[in-house]
Design an enzyme around this catalytic site. Structure first.
Site, PDB file in Angstrom:
ATOM      1  N   HIS A  13      20.251  29.758  15.273  1.00  0.00           N
ATOM      2  CA  HIS A  13      20.334  31.040  14.545  1.00  0.00           C
ATOM      3  C   HIS A  13      21.477  31.846  15.150  1.00  0.00           C
ATOM      4  O   HIS A  13      21.578  31.974  16.376  1.00  0.00           O
ATOM      5  CB  HIS A  13      19.028  31.810  14.664  1.00  0.00           C
ATOM      6  CG  HIS A  13      18.896  32.925  13.676  1.00  0.00           C
ATOM      7  ND1 HIS A  13      19.667  34.066  13.738  1.00  0.00           N
ATOM      8  CD2 HIS A  13      18.109  33.072  12.579  1.00  0.00           C
ATOM      9  CE1 HIS A  13      19.343  34.862  12.736  1.00  0.00           C
ATOM     10  NE2 HIS A  13      18.404  34.274  12.015  1.00  0.00           N
TER      11      HIS A  13
ATOM     12  N   GLU B 167      17.953  38.017  10.038  1.00  0.00           N
ATOM     13  CA  GLU B 167      19.056  37.813   9.116  1.00  0.00           C
ATOM     14  C   GLU B 167      19.134  38.928   8.080  1.00  0.00           C
ATOM     15  O   GLU B 167      20.205  39.255   7.574  1.00  0.00           O
ATOM     16  CB  GLU B 167      18.882  36.466   8.419  1.00  0.00           C
ATOM     17  CG  GLU B 167      20.048  36.040   7.573  1.00  0.00           C
ATOM     18  CD  GLU B 167      19.994  34.556   7.285  1.00  0.00           C
ATOM     19  OE1 GLU B 167      21.011  34.011   6.835  1.00  0.00           O
ATOM     20  OE2 GLU B 167      18.937  33.935   7.519  1.00  0.00           O
TER      21      GLU B 167
ATOM     22  N   ARG C 185      21.670  41.791   8.476  1.00  0.00           N
ATOM     23  CA  ARG C 185      22.960  41.598   7.810  1.00  0.00           C
ATOM     24  C   ARG C 185      22.824  41.739   6.305  1.00  0.00           C
ATOM     25  O   ARG C 185      23.688  42.305   5.630  1.00  0.00           O
ATOM     26  CB  ARG C 185      23.525  40.211   8.155  1.00  0.00           C
ATOM     27  CG  ARG C 185      24.086  40.114   9.562  1.00  0.00           C
ATOM     28  CD  ARG C 185      24.510  38.682   9.886  1.00  0.00           C
ATOM     29  NE  ARG C 185      23.368  37.822  10.138  1.00  0.00           N
ATOM     30  CZ  ARG C 185      23.302  36.535   9.805  1.00  0.00           C
ATOM     31  NH1 ARG C 185      24.316  35.967   9.181  1.00  0.00           N
ATOM     32  NH2 ARG C 185      22.235  35.826  10.091  1.00  0.00           N
TER      33      ARG C 185
ATOM     34  N   HIS D  54      16.609  27.961  16.887  1.00  0.00           N
ATOM     35  CA  HIS D  54      15.705  28.732  16.043  1.00  0.00           C
ATOM     36  C   HIS D  54      14.729  27.868  15.255  1.00  0.00           C
ATOM     37  O   HIS D  54      13.559  28.202  15.145  1.00  0.00           O
ATOM     38  CB  HIS D  54      16.511  29.591  15.079  1.00  0.00           C
ATOM     39  CG  HIS D  54      15.687  30.484  14.214  1.00  0.00           C
ATOM     40  ND1 HIS D  54      14.784  31.390  14.734  1.00  0.00           N
ATOM     41  CD2 HIS D  54      15.601  30.603  12.862  1.00  0.00           C
ATOM     42  CE1 HIS D  54      14.188  32.050  13.744  1.00  0.00           C
ATOM     43  NE2 HIS D  54      14.647  31.573  12.605  1.00  0.00           N
ATOM     44  N   HIS D  55      15.209  26.768  14.687  1.00  0.00           N
ATOM     45  CA  HIS D  55      14.358  25.976  13.800  1.00  0.00           C
ATOM     46  C   HIS D  55      14.730  24.505  13.934  1.00  0.00           C
ATOM     47  O   HIS D  55      15.906  24.160  14.033  1.00  0.00           O
ATOM     48  CB  HIS D  55      14.566  26.420  12.344  1.00  0.00           C
ATOM     49  CG  HIS D  55      13.521  25.914  11.388  1.00  0.00           C
ATOM     50  ND1 HIS D  55      12.398  26.632  11.070  1.00  0.00           N
ATOM     51  CD2 HIS D  55      13.435  24.769  10.675  1.00  0.00           C
ATOM     52  CE1 HIS D  55      11.663  25.958  10.198  1.00  0.00           C
ATOM     53  NE2 HIS D  55      12.273  24.809   9.947  1.00  0.00           N
TER      54      HIS D  55
END
Length: 585
Positions: A381, A394, A397, A518-519
């Site tokens: 991320h 996110e 943004r 992150h994932h």
């Protein structure tokens, strides 16, 4: 006999003053000296793995978290985003207490009885001899469906299975539920919802699928992506039927329109959804057992599911029989060994994951011959708070923040996909960036106050002052140019299509960000029924999976907002098909 309210107040006064507490005295001895072991335990003493009675005793004496919350504290553990979790998640009767918040943070808070001797953790290892003895002994309990993991995917699977008539138990290894879902800050992507219709947003299932495929570099399983898109609106409707608020609508990176649904008022989506799912499970009398780690999937001779071996904190090792199992254990983003093996270039990178994301479900499935998909693809991320594990959503943004390098210059379209944004940041000279925004965004994004509360934000009354504080000498020119682009509706620098806010309202803010794990996109291979596949791509009868433990849905890169959609859509499907499989036998 329970402590009465007066005794409770006295106890708290002693705890906070330090008077009359021996240096190495434990919480258990303290309560026993005041009354007896029955201050906390039943008689005869029998502690469940979830420590239900003990936690009820805590609350009967000291009150609920809402009653204990103290606004005067800089950091109040009793007002945590983790919600209404067990008191014993932090306070231990017979060993050293541990502030659960510090699994992610570094709060300097003195815990009562911090000098108590630390004991070996109950879940420090996997004892194969005890696992085998539990299998040899045979099942101590028989169910229709076992759900492994208490995040969004697990809860949705358990609720779905229960609503389809199955007898269900959900096992969670941690002392509280939530998993990575609890930390989700963005929202749930969906197409064709009333929220989109109300805002006049044109969107199509085909667009959703195309965006997901493009974001995943076309390595996704198109059949799974099609289901994700087609059932996304119903996923939002399902959450709302359980009590969730999904009325706010934003745009996430890689999406061509606004389709990320989240709670109105700017609250983080993860804690809200988990709170809703926890209550829904209670309302439906679903048995949720924490401090219960599933350590083996047991198969019949025909390779169908026979049950699991569960290692309980207090009950030890036991086999539980079931005709269906749903793996919803999340990814491996906090397992350094697995990250180093599958994605060595990320080996030393920080992680935004919950400490529970250690790849248990992947290991359980591989042990019985399950196939893996895209297992080596890990997403970084782009906006994790630098030198921290705190994710900057996110949607910050998406709502209007700009991203600049350490000189204060924009270097990429802020709404690009996560992999491209991460790569772009790592190419900057200092390998980190700043997100810059103003008070308008803070008013729309309630969670940003949390970043300020954690001391992560630089703040100034003017852009020039902010530039000086952060040493971004070109920031004033960058903001001036961006405001012109926003006013004209065209980003001449990087082609950003959605610019909902300018940067004109003081105070102004900046937060340092850098890429972090992150994932994990890859995992257990599933078919469209969420049935786990073996190495020959045949169904393993009775074994299902959903959420981050699976692969195929996101390809090589996941779009923001698609993770929660994944957990709800495929969690529901896994629960439904698990119940059908169990009940037809």
């Amino acid at each position: 006999m329970k402590l009465n309210k007066i005794a409770s107040v006295m106890a708290v006064m002693l705890l906070t003053s330090g008077v009359a507490i021996a240096k190495d005295q434990s919480l258990a001895n303290f309560h026993a000296d005041m009354d007896s072991c029955q201050s906390c335990h039943s008689k005869p003493i029998k502690v469940s793995d979830s420590e239900t009675h003990e936690n009820q005793q805590c609350r009967s004496c000291h009150g609920s978290y809402e009653e204990l919350a103290n606004e005067k504290l800089k950091f109040d553990p009793h007002a945590s985003h983790l919600g209404d979790i067990n008191c014993t998640s932090c306070h231990s009767g017979h060993s050293k207490p541990q502030l659960t918040c510090n699994n992610c943070h570094n709060f300097e808070i003195d815990m009562p009885f911090a000098d108590t001797k630390e004991k070996k953790k109950w879940d420090a290892g996997w004892n194969q001899d005890k696992i085998q003895k539990a299998i040899d002994k045979g099942p101590v309990e028989t169910l229709d469906v076992i759900v492994v993991g208490g995040g969004s995917a697990g809860f949705n699977a358990a609720i779905s299975a229960k609503m389809h008539g199955a007898k269900v138990v959900l096992f969670e290894k941690a002392p509280y539920t939530g998993g990575n879902s609890m930390l989700a800050a963005g929202g749930i992507n969906a197409v064709g919802t009333p929220q989109q219709k109300k805002k006049g947003i044109e969107d199509k299932v085909e667009w959703f699928a195309e965006d997901a495929m493009k974001g995943g570099r076309y390595k996704n399983d198109p059949k799974l992506v099609k289901i994700l898109a087609e059932e996304s609106a119903d996923a939002v409707k399902w959450l709302e039927s359980l009590g969730a608020n999904m009325d706010d609508l934003k745009r996430s990176g890689g999406a061509r329109v606004e389709r990320t649904h989240r709670p109105s008022g700017g609250a983080s989506v993860g804690p809200h959804i988990i709170d809703v799912l926890r209550k829904a499970a209670v309302d439906r009398n679903i048995d949720v057992r924490v401090n219960s780690r599933v350590e083996k999937i047991v198969l019949n001779d025909d390779k169908s599911v026979a049950g699991v071996v569960v290692h309980g904190r207090h009950s030890g090792y036991n086999m539980i029989a079931a005709d269906s199992i749903v793996l919803a254990t999340g990814g491996y983003g906090m397992n350094k060994e697995m990250i180093s093996w599958y994605r060595p270039t990320f080996a030393n990178m920080t992680s935004s994951n919950n400490v529970t994301a250690t790849g248990d479900g992947i290991k359980l499935a591989k042990e019985i011959g399950a196939s893996m998909t895209d297992i080596d693809w890990v997403q970084a991320h782009p906006t994790i708070g630098k030198d921290s594990r705190i994710l900057i959503s996110e949607t910050v943004r998406g709502v209007g923040a700009i991203m600049v390098n350490t000189d204060g210059k924009r270097f990429i379209n802020e709404l690009t996909t996560r992999d491209r944004a991460s790569d772009a940041i790592l190419k900057q000279k200092d390998k980190y960036a700043w997100l810059v925004f103003d008070e308008q965004l803070v008013e729309k994004k309630k969670m940003v106050r949390g970043y300020e509360h954690l001391g992560m934000l630089s703040k100034a009354n003017t852009i020039e002052e902010l530039a000086k504080i952060t040493d971004m000498n070109q920031l004033p020119q960058t903001v001036s140019a961006y405001n012109k682009y926003q006013k004209n509706g065209k980003d001449d620098a990087f082609g950003r299509e959605d610019m909902p806010l300018n940067l004109t309202k003081a105070p102004f803010y900046a937060v340092k960000v850098a890429p972090g794990i992150h994932h994990t996109m890859g995992g257990v291979a599933i078919d469209t029924d969420s049935n786990v596949l073996n190495l020959q791509s045949w169904k393993i009868p009775g074994l299902f999976a959903a959420g981050e433990v699976t692969g195929g849905v996101h390809g090589f890169n996941r779009l923001g907002g698609n993770a929660i959609a994944d957990t709800v859509v495929f969690g529901r499907r896994a629960g439904e098909h698990a119940a059908e499989h169990a009940l037809k036998k």
